[in-house]
Design a protein around this motif. Structure first.
Motif, PDB file in Angstrom:
ATOM      1  N   VAL A1091       0.847  -1.094   0.111  1.00  0.00           N
ATOM      2  CA  VAL A1091       0.187   0.003  -0.141  1.00  0.00           C
ATOM      3  C   VAL A1091       0.751   1.354   0.026  1.00  0.00           C
ATOM      4  O   VAL A1091       2.021   1.174   0.340  1.00  0.00           O
ATOM      5  CB  VAL A1091      -1.003   0.088   1.243  1.00  0.00           C
ATOM      6  CG1 VAL A1091      -1.875  -1.125   1.252  1.00  0.00           C
ATOM      7  CG2 VAL A1091      -0.005  -0.161   2.584  1.00  0.00           C
ATOM      8  N   THR A1104      -3.101   7.616   6.101  1.00  0.00           N
ATOM      9  CA  THR A1104      -4.032   7.100   5.394  1.00  0.00           C
ATOM     10  C   THR A1104      -3.354   6.221   4.158  1.00  0.00           C
ATOM     11  O   THR A1104      -2.325   6.647   3.946  1.00  0.00           O
ATOM     12  CB  THR A1104      -5.086   8.131   4.503  1.00  0.00           C
ATOM     13  OG1 THR A1104      -4.175   8.884   3.601  1.00  0.00           O
ATOM     14  CG2 THR A1104      -6.023   8.980   5.596  1.00  0.00           C
ATOM     15  N   ALA A1107      -6.833   1.360  -0.332  1.00  0.00           N
ATOM     16  CA  ALA A1107      -7.701   0.027   0.241  1.00  0.00           C
ATOM     17  C   ALA A1107      -7.335  -0.873  -1.038  1.00  0.00           C
ATOM     18  O   ALA A1107      -7.416  -0.589  -2.292  1.00  0.00           O
ATOM     19  CB  ALA A1107      -9.076   0.483   0.294  1.00  0.00           C
ATOM     20  N   TYR A1118      -4.901  -4.442   7.577  1.00  0.00           N
ATOM     21  CA  TYR A1118      -3.652  -3.461   7.450  1.00  0.00           C
ATOM     22  C   TYR A1118      -2.910  -3.357   8.601  1.00  0.00           C
ATOM     23  O   TYR A1118      -3.499  -3.387   9.694  1.00  0.00           O
ATOM     24  CB  TYR A1118      -4.439  -2.157   6.917  1.00  0.00           C
ATOM     25  CG  TYR A1118      -5.075  -2.308   5.713  1.00  0.00           C
ATOM     26  CD1 TYR A1118      -4.288  -2.338   4.362  1.00  0.00           C
ATOM     27  CD2 TYR A1118      -6.291  -2.140   5.547  1.00  0.00           C
ATOM     28  CE1 TYR A1118      -4.924  -2.621   3.244  1.00  0.00           C
ATOM     29  CE2 TYR A1118      -7.197  -2.435   4.529  1.00  0.00           C
ATOM     30  CZ  TYR A1118      -6.415  -2.292   3.350  1.00  0.00           C
ATOM     31  OH  TYR A1118      -7.333  -2.270   2.233  1.00  0.00           O
ATOM     32  N   THR A1138      -8.507   2.206   6.640  1.00  0.00           N
ATOM     33  CA  THR A1138      -7.609   2.530   5.485  1.00  0.00           C
ATOM     34  C   THR A1138      -7.075   3.936   6.067  1.00  0.00           C
ATOM     35  O   THR A1138      -6.365   4.414   5.292  1.00  0.00           O
ATOM     36  CB  THR A1138      -8.239   2.760   4.199  1.00  0.00           C
ATOM     37  OG1 THR A1138      -9.332   3.812   4.452  1.00  0.00           O
ATOM     38  CG2 THR A1138      -8.831   1.514   3.718  1.00  0.00           C
TER      39      THR A1138
END
Length: 1238
Positions: A1091, A1104, A1107, A1118, A1138
């Motif tokens: 990510v 942030t 997703a 996560y 997220t």
């Protein structure tokens, strides 16, 4: 100082024939004032003047004569006079002359001569002194001309004459060469009278001569030069007083520098500058020399360098010090203090040894300093006297008179060298010739009589002189002979050669007379019938004589007598000799006797009127063809006075002449007789010859003129022809041409032609027969040839000759072919049969023949068919090896054939033919030669031969792998076995390799890395062993993934958690090996994707991330980790959200965040993916930083997050480096253009 100049140079004479003095000439006189002056060399009567010309030859001019020569600078050269003469310079009306006169006899019985004579020059053309740069005064006069021309040498121009000291006795050349004393010369009366006359004229003119001083002579001035050496003219020790006076005047003129003039460096006269005058004054301050170690012929002279005078204030003058060292010239004089001086030394030393001096002689020596081409005044002269020594070697004694038993010897006194000669010592060898000498005489006399000697004997003598100082060396040995007795009568003279008017006689010396005795001979002659008796014809010492002016054919009597100083011998015996007769006169002109025939005529002549004193022995007749008379041929030689000339040419002109011969020689030729022979018909011609090829009815003939025209030109020719059967001939041509065309003939027939020529005398004989055959026709058609088969491959063809039609058949042609319309020539020649080889059995052939002659080609015969019998098959030509693909097709075809044949049988699997144990071959079927092939025999060498049916392919089984076999094939038919084919070499392949073991070394959810065998991961394509990896697809078929030599392979794009089936196969040159067992490998599940952090806030920040979608139904969690400063990462959050809000951040610390995705599998543990890139947070510490706000934080936060994306690729780095180098190259080029080129 005397006035002297360098000698004449080569090539400066007035006459081209008198280029250079070659011997010591008399002195000359000068006329003119230019750079080149005329010098007249006066040669007195009885004397000779020798010079060398430009071509190297010597020329001797005898007196009285005047020889004009050229002087380069108007000066008198030093000319050396001959021994016994002296030179004297005289002047009259501006003309100077140098005369060479004999010396007056002046005896010095008890003393020595006060004169010293320098030795003569070593060669006549070389100067007797070495030139040295020194001060050279110019001549005392400028001469404007010579009255009376160059040849006026009368005595009225002589103004003064200074007598010189002259020797009274003659001295030998040896004494002259050793001590410089010239030889004495004996003068004749005429010379004495000339000398007295000149003495008288000189005494008359000395009264007004001014005491020996030359009139109107301007004072001399010294000159500054570097080219002319200082010389003193001393001629054999005698110098002219007039020159001495001039020398003294010049010597005083040097001391006064007020009127000095000189020459500069360019040779132009000009005033000396102050520096040169000061240097010359310094050179003139040299002191007088000192003489020590005085010997008889040498002395040592020393001197001091010139000293500089001091000025008024007591300081030396240093401003004019010379740059070059001083050089010194030492001169001596033996004619007084004011006499002539001769240079003896020149150099930079302060001492010198004077050599070659004369003993007991008074000398004066002085020194002169030189520097920079300037000369100072000579120093004061110092006198010294050399010591006395033994006398010079005397000349050899000479024979004054003598008899058979006595010799009277005389000699002359040599130079006594200052001490009177007391005695002479005469020695002889007593006639023994052993070289041992005994004393013959000792005393003061100058002659001696030797007695009691042997007649006609040789005696050797030598002489020496003695004075108070010692004994001289002996003279040269001289051989003298005594007289002998009257010679004996010689042998009679012999005839050496005889002529018409002379006789050459020779005789011999009497045997008893010694060789040393001078014998003379008297030849006496008496002419036969003259009545005068013997008269002397020759008197001399020769042993031969030619008596001339004799009569021809006359007998003479001779006798010879010998005599010497003692008397005359009796005459020899009388001999008789006859002179040769003279040649006779020419015979009378020959005449013709009878009629002149075409080939001969008879001629006669009369004897000569004068036979020359001897009978004519033979007559010679010469004949010449034509009227030119250039070539004569001898046709008769004998005593007859008539002759028949035969073998002549008709119609030709001849000339004939006669001469006779006797003992006196050959007579002159008689007058010429001209004869013209009559003409006859021409001789036979050569047979006519054919021009070109004869035609069927016409021939062209050509001929040449006859070799013999009979003495008249040929005017007509006649050609006759005769048939082949009849002997009758007919004329077919008559005319003057040399060719004709005969027509109306039959073709193919033989005709004979004959030719004859005619002139004004008529026709000549016919020539030989010349046969010509008219043009023949082509041969007729041949009969059909016959054929005979000798073997299946050989046929003999024979035929008959057809009619030739006038020309024999020269060639037969045979055509042969497999088809009647395509036959080719296979034979051409004169034979009647031909053997055809290399034919194919059981084959049809056609043949035909044709005849050829000179006329053309006949028609072909009918074609004949010939069939060869059957034979065994031919050899198999080509054998091929079947490839593996062809081998498989062969298996399929074999299976199909078997299925067709065994339809009812149960099917069975096809046989497998391995290339390692089987060889597949095929071949081209050979020719069966008329009988069908029934089988083939395959020979494998050591194995049993294989017999197969009439097929062209076969698989040889049960062979050894990797083995070579030599194969040959033989075809068979009903007639037998044919030849084997060529050996064909084949090799079975090795056994295929077994499959390796397959392993999985690495795996992921999408890839599998497989490995097999032992070896590197990457291998070269040239490796012998290669592999093929296959994978089973969804349809159950195996597809090839890799084929090559490598031992690893990575299978990509696979699905996660899926099982895959693989198999592997190895292959090489031997073929493909079997596949391995099936291997199954399963891929694992794939982790979640990484990510990225999208946004980051300050202080209490919010993190942030993106997703991710669920992976095959598995949820995604996560995990967020945070690190403060340099501590470790700690988990800050784990969940499905997220984003996450982080609080309580310290304002002065840095924070780093990263996120990873976790897949929650249902039947497996959790799978964590990779962490995202780290994001760093640095809180703002001041307002200025806060004003930046999110922009500054965002840029710093994005620094590390985008670092990987902003990194340059390799292509971008290479492009950037290329641009940098390009910019640098442009800058360097600009610098070079601006700074270097411009």
């Amino acid at each position: 100082m005397a006035d002297h100049t360098p000698p004449l140079e080569s090539g400066q004479l007035l006459s081209s024939e008198l280029p250079l003095l070659a011997s010591p000439p008399p002195q000359a006189m000068v006329n003119g004032e230019g750079p080149q002056q005329v010098i007249l060399v006066q040669v007195n009567p009885g004397e000779a003047f020798t010079i060398r010309r430009e071509d190297g030859q010597f020329q001797c001019i005898t007196g009285p004569a005047q020889v004009p020569m050229m002087s380069p600078n108007g000066s008198v050269p030093p000319i050396y006079v001959p021994p016994g003469y002296v030179s004297q310079i005289i002047e009259e009306n501006g003309v100077r002359r140098v005369l060479v006169l004999p010396q007056q006899p002046e005896f010095h019985p008890g003393g020595h001569s006060p004169l010293h004579h320098p030795p003569p020059p070593p060669h006549a053309h070389l100067p007797a002194f070495i030139p040295h740069p020194a001060m050279m005064p110019p001549p005392p006069h400028l001469y404007t001309g010579m009255p009376g021309g160059v040849g006026d040498m009368s005595s009225q121009y002589i103004s003064q004459y200074h007598p010189a000291h002259i020797y009274s006795e003659q001295v030998s050349a040896d004494s002259h060469s050793q001590h410089g004393r010239p030889a004495f010369v004996h003068r004749d009366d005429r010379t004495c009278k000339t000398y007295e006359r000149l003495q008288k004229k000189l005494k008359d003119r000395q009264g007004g001569g001014g005491g020996g001083q030359v009139k109107d002579s301007p004072p001399s001035s010294p000159q500054k030069t570097c080219s002319s050496p200082m010389t003193v003219d001393i001629h054999n020790g005698v110098g002219g007083k007039g020159l001495e006076a001039e020398q003294g005047q010049l010597g005083h003129a040097v001391a006064g520098p007020d009127k000095q003039t000189g020459r500069g460096k360019n040779g132009e006269p000009g005033e000396l500058d102050a520096e040169a005058q000061a240097l010359q004054a310094l050179l003139s301050t040299i002191s007088k020399p000192a003489v020590s170690d005085i010997q008889a012929r040498e002395a040592v002279v020393t001197w001091s360098a010139p000293t500089r005078p001091e000025s008024e204030n007591g300081s030396a003058e240093d401003d004019c010090s010379p740059q070059e060292p001083f050089s010194y010239e030492v001169s001596i004089s033996f004619s007084g203090k004011d006499g002539k001086y001769k240079s003896m030394y020149c150099g930079e030393e302060l001492s010198a040894t004077l050599e070659d001096l004369r003993p007991a002689t008074d000398y004066h020596v002085r020194v002169q300093a030189m520097c920079n081409c300037l000369q100072g005044s000579p120093s004061e002269a110092v006198s010294f006297t050399t010591l006395s020594c033994e006398p010079d070697p005397p000349n050899p004694p000479r024979k004054a008179s003598g008899t058979k038993n006595t010799l009277v010897l005389q000699w002359k006194a040599p130079c006594d060298n200052g001490s009177k000669i007391q005695n002479y010592h005469l020695q002889w060898d007593e006639g023994k010739g052993t070289g041992i000498y005994e004393q013959c005489y000792y005393g003061p006399q100058k002659q001696y009589r030797v007695t009691k000697l042997s007649p006609a004997s040789r005696y050797s003598f030598r002489l020496s002189a003695k004075n108070d100082m010692g004994v001289s060396e002996f003279s040269e040995v001289v051989d003298l002979f005594t007289s002998c007795s009257v010679p004996l009568p010689p042998f009679p003279p012999e005839l050496e050669m005889a002529g018409v008017t002379w006789l050459c006689l020779k005789w011999q010396r009497p045997t008893s007379s010694p060789k040393e005795d001078d014998i003379f001979y008297i030849l006496e002659m008496e002419e036969e019938g003259s009545g005068y008796g013997f008269q002397p014809s020759y008197d001399g010492d020769e042993l031969s004589c030619t008596i001339r002016n004799l009569h021809r054919s006359t007998k003479y009597k001779f006798r010879v007598a010998a005599y010497n100083s003692e008397g005359k011998s009796n005459p020899s015996q009388v001999v008789e000799f006859i002179t040769n007769p003279d040649r006779p006169g020419s015979p009378c002109r020959p005449v013709i006797r009878g009629r002149v025939l075409p080939n001969s005529f008879k001629m006669a002549w009369e004897p000569p009127k004068d036979n020359g004193g001897a009978e004519v022995t033979k007559y010679v007749v010469e004949l010449s063809e034509g009227l030119s008379g250039l070539s004569w041929e001898l046709v008769y030689s004998g005593p007859a006075m008539e002759h028949v000339c035969e073998g002549l040419k008709p119609g030709c002109s001849y000339q004939t002449r006669v001469y006779c011969m006797s003992e006196g020689g050959q007579s002159p030729l008689s007058e010429t007789l001209q004869v013209q022979t009559p003409a006859v018909p021409p001789g036979p011609c050569q047979p006519p010859r054919l021009v070109g090829k004869p035609k069927a009815r016409e021939v062209q003939l050509r001929w040449g003129p006859p070799q013999i025209d009979g003495g008249s030109p040929v005017s007509c020719y006649s050609v006759e022809v005769s048939g082949p059967q009849s002997e009758e001939s007919r004329e077919v041509y008559q005319g003057p041409d040399l060719d004709c065309s005969v027509g109306g003939l039959l073709p193919g027939k033989t005709y004979g032609f004959r030719l004859k020529a005619a002139n004004k005398a008529g026709f000549g004989p016919l020539s030989e027969r010349f046969e010509v055959t008219t043009g023949p026709g082509a041969p007729e058609q041949c009969k059909a040839p016959s054929t005979t088969c000798k073997s299946p491959s050989c046929v003999v063809v024979s035929w008959e000759a057809p009619p030739c039609n006038g020309a024999p058949v020269t060639e037969f042609r045979l055509e042969w072919g497999a088809a009647e319309g395509s036959m080719q020539l296979c034979y051409s020649g004169p034979g009647l049969s031909h053997e055809m080889k290399g034919l194919l059995p059981a084959t049809n052939y056609f043949c035909r023949t044709q005849a050829v002659n000179v006329a053309g080609v006949g028609p072909f015969s009918e074609a004949v068919l010939c069939q060869t019998p059957c034979s065994v098959p031919a050899a198999v030509s080509n054998i091929y090896a079947l490839k593996e693909s062809e081998l498989q097709r062969y298996e399929a075809s074999v299976d199909a054939d078997e299925d067709e044949e065994d339809e009812d049988c149960v099917s069975r699997p096809p046989p497998f033919y391995s290339p390692s144990t089987c060889l597949g071959i095929c071949w081209d079927p050979p020719c069966d030669h008329g009988s069908e092939i029934t089988s083939y025999l395959i020979d494998l060498g050591e194995r049993q031969p294989i017999v197969i049916g009439p097929v062209t392919k076969h698989i040889i089984q049960h062979l050894q792998p990797d083995t070579s076999y030599r194969i040959r094939i033989q075809a068979l038919n009903s007639l037998g076995a044919g030849p084997f084919s060529h050996t064909f070499k084949l090799k079975t392949k090795p056994l295929p390799p077994p499959p390796p073991r397959l392993e999985c070394t690495a795996f992921s959810h999408q890839t599998l890395r497989l490995k097999w065998g032992d070896g590197p991961a990457k291998a070269a394509t040239s490796d012998a062993l290669q592999y093929q990896l296959q994978m089973e697809d969804k349809n159950g078929r195996f597809i090839s993934l890799y084929k090559g030599p490598c031992h690893t392979h990575k299978v990509q794009r696979l699905n996660e958690s899926t099982s895959y089936t693989f198999r592997i196969q190895a292959f090489n040159e031997a073929g493909e090996g079997p596949f391995s067992n099936v291997y199954t490998f399963t891929t694992p599940r794939s982790p979640p994707a990484p990510v990225k952090v999208e946004r980051l806030e300050d202080n209490s920040c919010e993190v942030t991330w993106e997703a991710l979608q669920p992976m095959k139904g598995d949820p995604i969690l996560y995990a967020l980790q945070c690190m403060m400063g340099n501590s470790e990462f700690k988990q800050a959050y784990k969940g499905s959200a997220t984003s996450f809000h982080v609080q309580n951040l310290q304002p002065s610390s840095d924070y780093r965040f990263r996120v990873c995705a976790i897949r929650q599998c249902q039947d497996a543990p959790e799978l964590s993916g990779p962490y995202s890139p780290t994001v760093t947070l640095t809180p703002q510490r001041n307002e200025l930083a806060l004003s930046g706000g999110a922009a500054g934080s965002g840029s710093r936060a994005s620094t590390e997050s985008n670092r990987a994306r902003r990194s340059l690729t390799d292509e971008q780095c290479a492009f950037l480096l290329l641009m940098v180098f390009a910019v640098i190259a442009i800058l360097i080029a600009f610098v070079i253009q601006y700074f270097v080129i411009k």
